[in-house]
Design a protein around this motif. Structure first.
Motif, PDB file in Angstrom:
ATOM      1  N   ALA A  49       0.449  -0.950   0.385  1.00  0.00           N
ATOM      2  CA  ALA A  49      -0.061   0.084  -0.075  1.00  0.00           C
ATOM      3  C   ALA A  49       0.541   1.053   0.092  1.00  0.00           C
ATOM      4  O   ALA A  49       0.435   1.895  -0.345  1.00  0.00           O
ATOM      5  N   ALA A  50       1.649   0.998   0.613  1.00  0.00           N
ATOM      6  CA  ALA A  50       2.853   2.546   0.631  1.00  0.00           C
ATOM      7  C   ALA A  50       3.434   2.590  -0.852  1.00  0.00           C
ATOM      8  O   ALA A  50       3.958   4.124  -0.959  1.00  0.00           O
ATOM      9  N   ILE A  51       3.892   1.356  -1.315  1.00  0.00           N
ATOM     10  CA  ILE A  51       4.547   2.179  -2.242  1.00  0.00           C
ATOM     11  C   ILE A  51       4.078   2.481  -3.308  1.00  0.00           C
ATOM     12  O   ILE A  51       3.613   3.439  -4.601  1.00  0.00           O
ATOM     13  N   SER A  52       2.508   1.789  -3.412  1.00  0.00           N
ATOM     14  CA  SER A  52       1.513   1.925  -4.577  1.00  0.00           C
ATOM     15  C   SER A  52       0.944   3.671  -4.118  1.00  0.00           C
ATOM     16  O   SER A  52       0.543   4.221  -5.074  1.00  0.00           O
ATOM     17  N   ALA A  53       1.049   3.854  -2.865  1.00  0.00           N
ATOM     18  CA  ALA A  53       0.565   5.159  -2.306  1.00  0.00           C
ATOM     19  C   ALA A  53       1.382   6.429  -3.480  1.00  0.00           C
ATOM     20  O   ALA A  53       1.040   7.417  -3.598  1.00  0.00           O
ATOM     21  N   GLU A  54       2.389   5.783  -3.621  1.00  0.00           N
ATOM     22  CA  GLU A  54       3.198   6.604  -3.531  1.00  0.00           C
ATOM     23  C   GLU A  54       3.664   6.890  -4.969  1.00  0.00           C
ATOM     24  O   GLU A  54       4.568   7.335  -5.966  1.00  0.00           O
ATOM     25  N   GLY A  55       2.767   6.125  -6.086  1.00  0.00           N
ATOM     26  CA  GLY A  55       2.554   5.724  -7.179  1.00  0.00           C
ATOM     27  C   GLY A  55       3.680   4.866  -7.851  1.00  0.00           C
ATOM     28  O   GLY A  55       3.677   4.268  -8.982  1.00  0.00           O
ATOM     29  N   GLY A  56       4.314   3.935  -7.222  1.00  0.00           N
ATOM     30  CA  GLY A  56       5.418   2.360  -7.030  1.00  0.00           C
ATOM     31  C   GLY A  56       4.093   1.474  -8.079  1.00  0.00           C
ATOM     32  O   GLY A  56       3.112   1.258  -7.586  1.00  0.00           O
ATOM     33  N   LYS A  57       4.718   0.996  -8.976  1.00  0.00           N
ATOM     34  CA  LYS A  57       3.684  -0.564  -9.206  1.00  0.00           C
ATOM     35  C   LYS A  57       4.116  -1.614  -7.857  1.00  0.00           C
ATOM     36  O   LYS A  57       5.431  -1.882  -7.695  1.00  0.00           O
ATOM     37  N   ALA A  58       3.123  -2.388  -7.116  1.00  0.00           N
ATOM     38  CA  ALA A  58       3.842  -3.781  -6.314  1.00  0.00           C
ATOM     39  C   ALA A  58       2.625  -4.403  -5.483  1.00  0.00           C
ATOM     40  O   ALA A  58       1.603  -3.112  -6.379  1.00  0.00           O
ATOM     41  N   ARG A  59       2.773  -5.655  -5.758  1.00  0.00           N
ATOM     42  CA  ARG A  59       1.422  -6.296  -4.840  1.00  0.00           C
ATOM     43  C   ARG A  59       2.699  -7.085  -4.407  1.00  0.00           C
ATOM     44  O   ARG A  59       4.011  -7.746  -4.137  1.00  0.00           O
ATOM     45  N   ALA A  60       2.020  -8.550  -3.750  1.00  0.00           N
ATOM     46  CA  ALA A  60       2.166  -9.131  -2.693  1.00  0.00           C
ATOM     47  C   ALA A  60       1.779 -10.406  -3.376  1.00  0.00           C
ATOM     48  O   ALA A  60       0.772 -10.562  -3.811  1.00  0.00           O
ATOM     49  N   LEU A  61       2.960 -11.301  -2.733  1.00  0.00           N
ATOM     50  CA  LEU A  61       2.472 -13.193  -2.552  1.00  0.00           C
ATOM     51  C   LEU A  61       2.925 -13.817  -1.390  1.00  0.00           C
ATOM     52  O   LEU A  61       3.582 -13.617  -0.419  1.00  0.00           O
ATOM     53  N   VAL A  62       2.244 -14.492  -0.381  1.00  0.00           N
ATOM     54  CA  VAL A  62       1.870 -14.910   0.924  1.00  0.00           C
ATOM     55  C   VAL A  62       3.537 -15.788   0.603  1.00  0.00           C
ATOM     56  O   VAL A  62       2.714 -16.815  -0.266  1.00  0.00           O
ATOM     57  N   GLN A  63       4.410 -15.906   0.792  1.00  0.00           N
ATOM     58  CA  GLN A  63       6.007 -16.695   0.665  1.00  0.00           C
ATOM     59  C   GLN A  63       6.341 -16.863   2.107  1.00  0.00           C
ATOM     60  O   GLN A  63       6.981 -16.688   2.234  1.00  0.00           O
TER      61      GLN A  63
END
Ligand SMILES: NC(=O)c1ccc[n+]([C@@H]2O[C@H](COP(=O)([O-])OP(=O)(O)OC[C@H]3O[C@@H](n4cnc5c(N)ncnc54)[C@H](O)[C@@H]3O)[C@@H](O)[C@H]2O)c1
Length: 268
Positions: A49-63
């Motif tokens: 969420a913090a990266i997306s709020a800064e305009g970055g491209k990110a997603r999460a996978l639990v691993q």
């Protein structure tokens, strides 16, 4: 642009907190599309969420990096969603502090499972996708404990030393196989993250002078003052800058080597 990672696809393990999170943030700022993985789902989502709020491209996978099945599915998922992989930061790690005589075999193996087997599995599953994708970079987070010994940290030193030479062997094998995949290790010194308040706090039993008053954890300010030239701990962002360099084309001739980021702690 120096350290530009635009258009690159990155995977960072252990990215919910500390150095991993900073690496993910810095790679996204440099233009990469970043997949963050960790066992801590809540904080992983916070990081994304913090990266997306800064305009970055990110997603999460639990691993959990110790699971081979999960590595296979994470890489399949990235192949399907992002269509390739250029950057792997094998960052997830734990530090179990104990004297050699007191350390259980179970703890020694548990630490190796995360710090060494996790790096091996990540590399094993990433290489085929990287080979399909194009120029790529594998960055393994070792430690200065992978270069010099530390009392009370023998198991950690053994695991981080293994990461150092596994990285070099990866670099050789990729080059010999005609793959455009570089591999390097990063060796942070004392960095201000939560790792010092986790299992590593047991080191205070043999080093009571490092203890915070009334707390069962190392006072890294005091530890740094005693051991680091300049006397301060590093911040996770200061490691992330080195990782972005190794990930970028600015490091196109940097392969099979070690980037020590310790403010001179091991230079004495
Ligand atoms: N902080 C330091 O002083 C320092 C120094 C040298 C090297 N390192 C290395 O840097 C790396 C990051 O450490 P940090 O200081 O940010 O610590 P940290 O404890 O803040 O972060 C480690 C992250 O790894 C995750 N993790 C742990 N086990 C996992 C597993 N099995 N699968 C997936 N994720 C897992 C944790 O949930 C956490 O988010 C580690 O490899 C550590 O050994 C840290």
């Amino acid at each position: 642009m120096l350290n530009d990672c635009s258009g690159k696809i990155a995977l960072v393990t252990g990215a919910a907190t500390g150095i991993g999170r900073s690496c993910a943030e810095a790679l996204a700022k440099a233009g990469a599309s970043v997949v963050l993985t960790d066992v801590d789902e809540t904080r992983l989502q916070d990081a994304v969420a913090a990266i997306s709020a800064e305009g970055g491209k990110a997603r999460a996978l639990v691993q959990d990096v110790t699971s081979e099945d999960t590595w296979a599915s994470v890489i399949d998922n990235i192949r399907a969603e992002e269509g390739g992989l250029n950057i792997l930061v094998n960052n997830a790690g734990i530090a179990v502090a104990s004297s050699i005589v007191e350390m259980s075999l179970e703890d020694f193996r548990r630490q190796n499972a995360v710090n060494v087997e996790g790096v091996f599995l990540g590399t094993k599953y990433a290489i085929p996708l990287m080979a399909e994708t194009g120029p790529s970079s594998i960055i393994n987070i070792s430690s200065i404990a992978g270069l010099v010994g530390a009392s009370g940290l023998s198991g950690y030193c053994a695991s981080k030393g293994a990461v150092r030479l596994f990285s070099k062997a990866t670099a050789m094998e990729c080059a010999d196989g005609g793959l455009n995949i570089r591999a390097n290790s990063v060796h942070p010194g004392i960095i201000d993250t939560e790792i010092w308040t986790k299992e590593i706090s047991a080191i205070t039993e043999s080093n009571p002078e490092m203890m915070s008053d009334g707390a069962n954890s190392i006072d890294i300010q005091a530890f740094s003052a005693a051991t680091v030239p300049g006397g301060r701990p590093g911040q996770p962002e200061e490691i992330a800058q080195g990782v972005v360099f190794l990930a970028s084309d600015a490091a196109s001739y940097v392969n099979g080597t070690e980037l020590v980021i310790d403010h001179g702690q091991t230079a004495r």
